[in-house]
Design an enzyme around this catalytic site. Structure first.
Site, short mmCIF file in Angstrom:
data_model
loop_
_atom_site.label_atom_id
_atom_site.label_comp_id
_atom_site.label_asym_id
_atom_site.label_seq_id
_atom_site.Cartn_x
_atom_site.Cartn_y
_atom_site.Cartn_z
N GLY A 55 0.87 -1.17 0.00
CA GLY A 55 0.00 0.00 0.00
C GLY A 55 0.91 1.22 0.00
O GLY A 55 1.85 1.31 0.81
N ARG A 97 10.26 -1.46 -5.12
CA ARG A 97 9.07 -1.50 -5.99
C ARG A 97 9.04 -0.17 -6.78
O ARG A 97 9.34 0.88 -6.21
CB ARG A 97 7.77 -1.64 -5.18
CG ARG A 97 7.63 -2.98 -4.48
CD ARG A 97 6.25 -3.14 -3.86
NE ARG A 97 5.24 -3.47 -4.84
CZ ARG A 97 3.94 -3.57 -4.56
NH1 ARG A 97 3.50 -3.35 -3.32
NH2 ARG A 97 3.06 -3.89 -5.50
N ASP A 245 -1.52 4.80 -6.30
CA ASP A 245 -0.10 4.59 -6.03
C ASP A 245 0.75 5.75 -6.53
O ASP A 245 1.85 5.98 -6.04
CB ASP A 245 0.38 3.29 -6.66
CG ASP A 245 -0.13 2.12 -5.84
OD1 ASP A 245 -1.28 1.71 -6.05
OD2 ASP A 245 0.62 1.66 -4.95
#
Ligand code: MRU
Length: 356
Positions: A55, A97, A245
């Protein structure tokens, strides 16, 4: 580790404790509640990469504390060597990421704090870093509260709310982003229904959103991703609220794969489609959605379910973890400073441009 709010009734997503980063392992929820202690940069990198902490906002806070963890072992070095190690470790963690901008946002902020710190020894600089990470953590909690306050009027008595993936308390260190108006409405005693998309392939909706909303006593119904349009056709959904995101300068945004389909269906059935997003998820350096890097993950996430093969051996697979929704499908951005409506480029910049 205690819950960020007694209302969500969950262990905290993460905590800084005794110079260690502790995280709730989200890959094991809802069946097992396991708190893991991260003691090295590699531990933190892997926890982010493997979605044990996930998240966008939670990744940002975890990276800030993670950087403190990463430089603990070099606290004995002279200041210059410590600063060099700090930059190297930040670059390493930044690679865990690619899509959620909160990761690089928080690491950049930590490096800026280190540059500005007026210190003469390494230990004092380390302490300044822990203070900055703690500030990022506390701010994240407050951002969620703000989103909850501004999103509250969107949830009315008897309405149906659809959400996708988990933009909940577990994805942040507070009330969540998409779930913040939901928890706030629940607190206000408003009766409404939530539908949670299960969110293939990693099932964050089924494992996390359904779990945390159920724990909080919210009226939540789990559906498969492919059911969402059909529920809209039946007029069961009055509003969609998802997280993000990364939001580009023009209002295009990346979120969990499947969000684009929900946005298209919402437009077709005339259902308002809102994106809940703290300022830490805005990326004014990226002009539009074409510049957002989409994470591609392992084939096995698609070819297996619960560790069991479900597809023919050797099948070709695509597994992008996120998609980009164009800004013209968005009704509004629910931010900590209010709801931003079109034109998004001008209105986002007016509200946040200088700050970001
Ligand atoms: O791959 P994940 O589980 O990290 O993806 C999470 C999402 O896509 C969320 O919707 C997003 O990060 C917003 S969280 C407040």
């Amino acid at each position: 580790m205690v819950s960020p709010s007694p209302f969500t009734n969950l262990p905290a997503t993460l905590a800084w404790d005794d110079d260690c980063l502790r995280i709730l392992d989200q890959t094991r929820l809802p069946r097992e509640t396991v708190v893991e202690t991260l003691r090295t940069a590699q531990d933190v990198w892997r926890a982010i990469h493997e979605l044990r902490v996930r998240g966008a906002p939670a990744i940002g806070v975890a990276a800030a504390y993670g950087l403190c963890v990463a430089v603990q072992r070099v606290r004995h070095l002279p200041l210059d060597a410590f600063r060099t190690a700090l930059n190297e470790q930040a670059a390493y963690l930044d690679g865990a990421r690619p899509t959620a901008v909160n990761l690089s946002w928080s690491l950049k902020r930590m490096l800026r704090a280190a540059e500005r710190a007026r210190v003469t020894d390494t230990l004092a600089l380390y302490r300044a870093l822990v203070e900055e990470a703690t500030r990022i953590h506390r701010e994240d909690e407050a951002l969620c509260e703000g989103i909850g306050r501004h999103g509250l009027p969107l949830i009315t008595a008897g309405c149906g709310v659809l959400t996708h993936c988990n933009a909940g308390a577990l994805a942040t260190t507070g009330l969540g982003t998409a779930t913040a108006p939901i928890y706030t409405a629940q607190r206000e005693g408003i009766a409404f229904r939530v539908y949670a998309d299960e969110t293939r392939p990693l099932l964050q909706g089924a494992r996390l959103t359904a779990y945390e909303l159920q724990q909080a006593g919210v009226d939540v119904t789990l559906i498969t991703d492919s059911m969402a349009a059909s529920l809209m056709a039946q007029r069961l959904i009055d509003v969609v609220i998802v997280g993000a995101d990364r939001v580009a300068a023009n209002g295009d945004f990346a979120n969990k794969i499947g969000t684009l389909s929900v946005a298209i269906a919402s437009r077709h059935f005339n259902v308002p489609f809102y994106v809940a997003c703290p300022s830490s998820t805005l990326d004014f350096q990226t002009p539009d959605g074409r510049g957002i890097v989409i994470e591609e993950r392992r084939d096995e996430e698609v070819t297996q379910l619960g560790g069991k093969p479900i597809a023919p051996d050797g099948i070709k697979v695509r597994n992008p973890a996120f998609d980009v929704t164009p800004h013209d499908l968005v009704t509004g951005y629910i931010t900590e400073r209010g709801i931003v409506r079109t034109p998004f480029d001008a209105n986002l910049a007016a509200l946040f441009g200088a700050a970001a």
